[in-house]
Write a protein that holds these residues in place. Sequence first.
Motif, PDB file in Angstrom:
ATOM      1  N   HIS A 187       0.885  -1.069   0.012  1.00  0.00           N
ATOM      2  CA  HIS A 187      -0.101   0.095   0.092  1.00  0.00           C
ATOM      3  C   HIS A 187       0.699   1.262  -0.130  1.00  0.00           C
ATOM      4  N   ASN A 217     -14.978  -0.721  -5.976  1.00  0.00           N
ATOM      5  CA  ASN A 217     -14.239  -1.591  -5.464  1.00  0.00           C
ATOM      6  C   ASN A 217     -14.325  -1.889  -3.968  1.00  0.00           C
ATOM      7  N   TRP A 236     -13.895   0.107  -1.559  1.00  0.00           N
ATOM      8  CA  TRP A 236     -12.673   0.473  -0.465  1.00  0.00           C
ATOM      9  C   TRP A 236     -12.984   1.881   0.208  1.00  0.00           C
ATOM     10  N   SER A 261      -3.243   1.322  -7.255  1.00  0.00           N
ATOM     11  CA  SER A 261      -3.820   0.205  -7.938  1.00  0.00           C
ATOM     12  C   SER A 261      -5.447   0.787  -7.829  1.00  0.00           C
ATOM     13  N   GLU A 262      -6.161   0.631  -8.682  1.00  0.00           N
ATOM     14  CA  GLU A 262      -7.299   0.863  -8.698  1.00  0.00           C
ATOM     15  C   GLU A 262      -8.155  -0.258  -7.963  1.00  0.00           C
ATOM     16  N   ASP A 263      -7.566  -1.279  -7.582  1.00  0.00           N
ATOM     17  CA  ASP A 263      -8.236  -2.232  -6.639  1.00  0.00           C
ATOM     18  C   ASP A 263      -8.530  -2.027  -5.179  1.00  0.00           C
ATOM     19  N   ASP A 264      -7.436  -1.150  -4.649  1.00  0.00           N
ATOM     20  CA  ASP A 264      -7.579  -1.208  -3.203  1.00  0.00           C
ATOM     21  C   ASP A 264      -7.323   0.388  -2.924  1.00  0.00           C
ATOM     22  N   SER A 265      -7.876   1.268  -3.671  1.00  0.00           N
ATOM     23  CA  SER A 265      -7.827   2.736  -3.565  1.00  0.00           C
ATOM     24  C   SER A 265      -9.060   3.538  -3.804  1.00  0.00           C
ATOM     25  N   ARG A 298     -11.431   8.641  -7.897  1.00  0.00           N
ATOM     26  CA  ARG A 298     -11.156   7.806  -9.115  1.00  0.00           C
ATOM     27  C   ARG A 298     -12.679   7.880 -10.021  1.00  0.00           C
ATOM     28  N   TRP A 299     -13.532   7.931  -9.028  1.00  0.00           N
ATOM     29  CA  TRP A 299     -14.927   7.705  -9.972  1.00  0.00           C
ATOM     30  C   TRP A 299     -15.802   9.178 -10.097  1.00  0.00           C
TER      31      TRP A 299
END
Length: 593
Positions: free
Chosen positions: A120, A321, A323, A510-514, A523-524
């Motif tokens: 992270h 995701n 998060w 990463s977009e997977d965990d942030s 991000r969105w």
Amino acid sequence: MRDVIVIGAGGGGPVVAKELAGRGLDVLLLEAGPRHADPDSEWTHLENDANNPLTGFLRFGPQDRGAPAWYRETPQNSFIWQLSGVGGTTQHYFGNCPRAMPGVFTGYDGADRDAYDTAHLFPFSYDELVPYYEWVEATLPVQTAAMGTKESVFFRGCEGIGLPVQTTKTTVEDSFRPQQNAILQPGGWAGKVTGRDDPRLRYPESTGCTFCGYCMQGCSMPHGAPRNLAAKRSTDNSYVPMALTADAWADGGRAAELIADAYVTRIHTERRSGETVATGVTWRVGSTGEVHREDAAVVVLAGGCTESPRLWLNSALPNPNGWVGRGYTDHFFDWMIGLFDERTESSKGAASAARADFPGRGGMENVGLTPGLQQFAAVFSDSGIRGHHTNGRAPKGPWDGPAGRMIGPELKDALMNGIDRLLNILVITDDDVEAHNRVTLSALPADEHGPVPKVRFHQRRRSARTLANREFVARKAAEVLRAAGARKVVRVDWPPLLLHVQSSMRMGRSEDDSVLNADAEARWVKRLFVADNSALANSLGGPNPTLTAQALATRTAEKIFSTYFGGDPWVAREAPTVSTDARISSRLADVVG
């Protein structure tokens, strides 16, 4: 329509407001809690009056102290020590401003690079953040802490276990040093007279820190000083005055508008060219219940690690995701108390002015407290009662007896012998970002602002690295106290004290965990940024989070200015205006509280 709306006037929001107002943007700063316009007359040094979590003037609650505090659900043994009001939790922070460990950033290649939470990391390098550190350090300003007796005792213990002195702001090895803190150096009679009510401790006969020992209860010292010359550089004394007077200290600057008692209940969005875009906010006036809406080109969310995810979820913003609210880290504190035969003067001076750091593990700092808080620190335990009931825990080590809370004759001995014969050490762990530690919406009844937050910590499910780090630093703290000459060392074994918290809206690679990209933009949701501790990618290696959050907020302000307002970055080419500038003091007299 505003250029920028900033939600929250705690540790990070005022940084963005000051920087963008100084560049001429129209900035609205909204704060849910009160604005203490005149702490010299509004605040006291009575501990319960200040710190009672239900009724104190420093609590998480509305402007009306007769109204209930705002509720958060905490299903585990823990205490959320976060404040509302202009200045937020910086109102009671110690002003400590160490930089993060370089190993928590992308690109670090030191020998200890694998000792950190490498899953992270920050999505940019430590070197990239250094100019923003320097900017904040010059603005506040951050200086080497003034030393006292308790610091000399702490240093004696550090030397006794063979730690070297650190001489740089970047930590590269196990070492100890004076704190770099945001507390103005004592001047005039400050530090030269002992009576806390001595008339010579008024401004301008005294300037800077007066060594009153009440850092946890805001700062209006020295009495009579202009607000931007109060000793402790909480944002209500530094960045907020700068934001409100930007028309005086910055060429082309425009004073920000501050509205307190304004609880934001929704962030508004619309779809543009296939993207979700933030467009404004709705807030509720606490004293009247009136509801207002205002639009802006950019919205900055800075409500803190608990309220920022709550507002996101209550606004039904995207969370593909899962998060939002996850990764809520707390530096897994612990508390060590050394009992001495000599006087340590623990209650005198800045609360914490010395530290030791262990890269990849965490760190520790000395802490002096007033009597009521000293008692709280001694009984706040996850191990039960020392020697009586230990909940099956009570870790053993180089301290006296089992860990746990002090009670009865033992506690009486510690306090009756005098808090100025104690030395406290706060253990600060470099803890991993863990997805199961998180903020969600509670199933309990909503309050007037919507569903309340539920803060969940799985105390027994900490990572192996986090647990090992905490034990390592706790043992080092006990060794320091022994080497300093303590006749007895007590380990309290704190449960989560949610004070150093971060990462619940983290930026990441990463977009997977942030939740945020490298510019701290959601991000969105375009044009929505986060500028508080929740944006931090990790727990920084253990150092106190405020300086890094403020450096990151400065960088975020630059990104907002260049991306959406066509401006040029400034940190690399300008000198910052210091928050103690005389132009701010004179202009503040014209600002209506």
